[in-house]
Design a protein around this motif. Structure first.
Motif, PDB file in Angstrom:
ATOM      1  N   LEU A  99       0.873  -1.057  -0.017  1.00 42.42           N
ATOM      2  CA  LEU A  99      -0.021   0.106  -0.140  1.00 42.42           C
ATOM      3  C   LEU A  99       0.774   1.225  -0.104  1.00 42.42           C
ATOM      4  N   ASP A 100       0.509   2.027  -0.901  1.00 44.36           N
ATOM      5  CA  ASP A 100       1.459   3.482  -1.104  1.00 44.36           C
ATOM      6  C   ASP A 100       0.563   4.441  -1.310  1.00 44.36           C
ATOM      7  N   ILE A 101       0.513   5.520  -0.107  1.00 45.53           N
ATOM      8  CA  ILE A 101      -0.716   6.342  -0.228  1.00 45.53           C
ATOM      9  C   ILE A 101       0.217   7.721  -0.310  1.00 45.53           C
ATOM     10  N   GLN A 102      -0.035   8.697  -1.038  1.00 47.47           N
ATOM     11  CA  GLN A 102       0.574   9.882  -1.225  1.00 47.47           C
ATOM     12  C   GLN A 102      -0.585  11.034  -1.874  1.00 47.47           C
ATOM     13  N   LEU A 103      -1.123  11.374  -0.688  1.00 49.89           N
ATOM     14  CA  LEU A 103      -2.085  12.287  -0.985  1.00 49.89           C
ATOM     15  C   LEU A 103      -2.042  13.882  -0.621  1.00 49.89           C
ATOM     16  N   ALA A 104      -1.767  14.873  -1.439  1.00 47.88           N
ATOM     17  CA  ALA A 104      -1.454  16.182  -1.348  1.00 47.88           C
ATOM     18  C   ALA A 104      -2.552  16.862  -0.347  1.00 47.88           C
ATOM     19  N   GLN A 105      -3.638  16.387  -0.675  1.00 53.96           N
ATOM     20  CA  GLN A 105      -4.850  17.258   0.078  1.00 53.96           C
ATOM     21  C   GLN A 105      -4.758  16.964   1.396  1.00 53.96           C
TER      22      GLN A 105
ATOM     23  N   ASP B 123      -1.164  18.822   5.298  1.00 53.62           N
ATOM     24  CA  ASP B 123      -0.760  19.377   6.583  1.00 53.62           C
ATOM     25  C   ASP B 123      -1.751  19.058   7.651  1.00 53.62           C
ATOM     26  N   GLU B 124      -2.350  17.766   7.531  1.00 53.53           N
ATOM     27  CA  GLU B 124      -3.310  17.456   8.593  1.00 53.53           C
ATOM     28  C   GLU B 124      -2.970  16.003   9.181  1.00 53.53           C
ATOM     29  N   ARG B 125      -3.306  15.715  10.268  1.00 53.07           N
ATOM     30  CA  ARG B 125      -3.337  14.564  10.853  1.00 53.07           C
ATOM     31  C   ARG B 125      -4.591  13.629  10.358  1.00 53.07           C
ATOM     32  N   VAL B 126      -4.163  12.435   9.791  1.00 54.39           N
ATOM     33  CA  VAL B 126      -5.303  11.614   9.411  1.00 54.39           C
ATOM     34  C   VAL B 126      -5.221  10.161   9.802  1.00 54.39           C
TER      35      VAL B 126
ATOM     36  N   THR C 148       0.779  11.874   9.252  1.00 49.60           N
ATOM     37  CA  THR C 148       0.740  13.275   9.379  1.00 49.60           C
ATOM     38  C   THR C 148       1.136  14.249   8.106  1.00 49.60           C
ATOM     39  N   HIS C 149       1.584  13.516   7.146  1.00 46.47           N
ATOM     40  CA  HIS C 149       2.183  14.195   6.067  1.00 46.47           C
ATOM     41  C   HIS C 149       1.144  13.659   4.755  1.00 46.47           C
ATOM     42  N   GLY C 150       0.228  13.170   4.801  1.00 39.77           N
ATOM     43  CA  GLY C 150      -0.385  12.612   3.751  1.00 39.77           C
ATOM     44  C   GLY C 150       0.253  11.398   2.945  1.00 39.77           C
TER      45      GLY C 150
ATOM     46  N   VAL D 185      -1.782   1.677  -5.095  1.00 38.24           N
ATOM     47  CA  VAL D 185      -1.326   3.118  -4.959  1.00 38.24           C
ATOM     48  C   VAL D 185      -2.373   4.129  -4.902  1.00 38.24           C
ATOM     49  N   VAL D 186      -2.596   4.928  -3.958  1.00 35.52           N
ATOM     50  CA  VAL D 186      -3.510   6.084  -3.868  1.00 35.52           C
ATOM     51  C   VAL D 186      -3.003   7.454  -3.819  1.00 35.52           C
TER      52      VAL D 186
END
Length: 162
Positions: A70-76, A79-82, A116-118, A160-161
């Motif tokens: 699993l590879d997550i790279q979400l720019a939105q 700047d948030e904790r997710v 924390t960094h998407g 990949v997300v």
């Protein structure tokens, strides 16, 4: 006298149960001649007698697991904790899963974490009979809003997300 009666009973049972190591070829030949080839299966010369004689390819490991990266790279969410949940869908069987919008089963999660960094890269292992995974993302700033993604085995061993 008692010894003789035990021996007679033993031999009677042995004979009655088909004991001995006879091939039984006369009964087999008779059955084959009565069958005349109708409904019979072709004989295979590579039959095995015990499991120790079974042969498989070197890459077959009797495993019921599959690996998924699993590879997550979400720019939105940069700047948030997710909150991240990777879970199986709710259903008693794979046939009952509504593929358009399945409900997530929080008791059957393969991975739970906070990022924390998407970004996240993690290996997952799941059973081969699992035909659907659900990724749920919830920002801590608004826990009532969720973003979901789905993965199926036909998508390959990488998820990949972006």
């Amino acid at each position: 006298m008692f010894k003789y009666s035990i021996a007679i009973v033993f031999f009677a049972l042995l004979t009655g149960c088909g004991g001995g190591s006879g091939s039984g070829s006369s009964a087999q030949n008779e059955a084959d001649s009565n069958n005349n080839g109708v409904g019979s299966t072709p004989s295979n010369d590579s039959t095995v007698g015990t499991t120790s004689e079974l042969k498989t390819s070197s890459d077959f490991d009797f495993s019921n697991n599959q690996n998924l990266s699993l590879d997550i790279q979400l720019a939105q969410f940069s700047d948030e904790r997710v909150m991240v949940n990777v879970c199986l869908p709710q259903a008693s069987s794979p046939d009952q899963v509504a593929m358009d919008s399945p409900a997530i089963d929080y008791s059957q999660c393969l991975y739970k974490a906070t990022i924390t960094h998407g970004e996240l890269q993690v290996p997952l292992t799941l059973a081969k009979h699992n035909h659907l995974l659900i990724l749920e993302l919830r920002a801590y700033s608004d826990l009532s809003t969720k973003t979901t993604y789905q993965w199926q085995p036909t998508d390959g061993s990488y998820w990949v997300v972006r």
